[in-house]
Design an enzyme around this catalytic site. Sequence first.
Site, PDB file in Angstrom:
ATOM      1  N   GLN A 112     -50.948 -35.774 -16.966  1.00 19.54           N
ATOM      2  CA  GLN A 112     -51.561 -35.476 -15.668  1.00 19.54           C
ATOM      3  C   GLN A 112     -51.893 -36.772 -14.924  1.00 19.54           C
ATOM      4  OE1 GLN A 112     -52.043 -32.297 -14.345  1.00 19.54           O
ATOM      5  NE2 GLN A 112     -52.672 -33.371 -12.504  1.00 19.54           N
TER       6      GLN A 112
ATOM      7  N   LYS B 149     -52.442 -24.985 -15.735  1.00 14.46           N
ATOM      8  CA  LYS B 149     -51.121 -25.073 -16.366  1.00 14.46           C
ATOM      9  C   LYS B 149     -51.158 -24.457 -17.768  1.00 14.46           C
ATOM     10  CE  LYS B 149     -49.965 -29.116 -13.606  1.00 14.46           C
ATOM     11  NZ  LYS B 149     -49.856 -30.571 -13.514  1.00 14.46           N
TER      12      LYS B 149
ATOM     13  N   ASP C 139     -41.793 -32.558 -16.026  1.00 10.02           N
ATOM     14  CA  ASP C 139     -42.230 -32.855 -14.654  1.00 10.02           C
ATOM     15  C   ASP C 139     -41.097 -33.519 -13.860  1.00 10.02           C
ATOM     16  OD1 ASP C 139     -44.746 -31.983 -13.951  1.00 10.02           O
ATOM     17  OD2 ASP C 139     -45.803 -33.694 -14.838  1.00 10.02           O
TER      18      ASP C 139
END
Length: 294
Positions: A97, A53, A120
């Site tokens: 994460q 990412k 997200d």
Amino acid sequence: MALRIDGKKTSEQIKGEIAAQVEEIKQNGGKIPHLAAILVGSDGASQTYVGAKVKACEQVGFQSTLVLLKESISEEDLLSEIQKVNENPDIDGLIVQLPLPKHISVEKVTAKILPEKDVDGFTPANVGRMALNWPTYISATPFGILELLKRYEIETSGKHCVVIGRSHIVGSPMSILMARNANPGNCTVTITHSRTKNLGEVARTADILIVALGKPEFVTAEMVKPGAVVIDVGIHRVEDPSKKSGFRLIGDVKFEEVEPIASAITPVPGGVGPMTIAALLYNTLQAAGRRVYP
Ligand code: NAD
């Protein structure tokens, strides 16, 4: 033979479009999008995902900040790290994460992220906005699927979409998105799960079959209506001594069997998977441009 929906090529296209927009922002003296990623612990797979990412941010010209925290960090300290990012005006998007260590509540952590920075799309506020068809950050995998359907001009309106799996990250949001009054959308949706009876029969009624149950090659040809569009979300590693790495990737769909009867299909690898990073970059660009929360 089915049209192969190429997620690798499409994700490269999207990254190219984002890089061009960043270039334009730079030339106009605007603010460069900035993504922060929090990684707790030293799980190898998580390190790889976060690393990819951060690298993708560099590729498109974004700024990125990686916050590495010890596995033993307390929940309270993690929440205050999130608060710091929430309050930092230079950072546009934040991802934490997953998975997190067992002593930390995923719900508390997710709820702590400022919805404006939740690229997200996991916070209750943004999931709610998605269900209401309001501007929001759509989470990576559903975003990737919608974008593939859109860019491959697959007609969804009035079609019967069957979703296999009801997880919070894939099946459930997919079922909501495909039923929305939007394009892609406007489907009649059936969501199925581990308690569904006669799954094969239900799946066979689908014009669009979205498969996300996490079982290798579960969907066989007899579960698919000839001419259906098949989206395979599953990813599994299987041993393969003929490969240098010693393994290969397969999906939830028995590809060799289903490809000849489907009208379009996503392969594994190279289908839905590569789209997830493009989604994150897209959402971060939206966050920096204040397009979701003006
Ligand atoms: P999950 O395990 O959280 O959810 C699986 C769902 O499938 C559950 O809702 C369950 O009820 C349902 N299910 C299980 N067995 C079933 C059965 N026999 N019949 C019908 N339904 C059944 O999984 P997930 O996180 O949604 O992931 C699904 C798959 O997609 C996994 O292989 C995962 O690795 C993969 N995945 C890929 C991406 C990507 O970027 N391509 C992203 C997320 C997940």
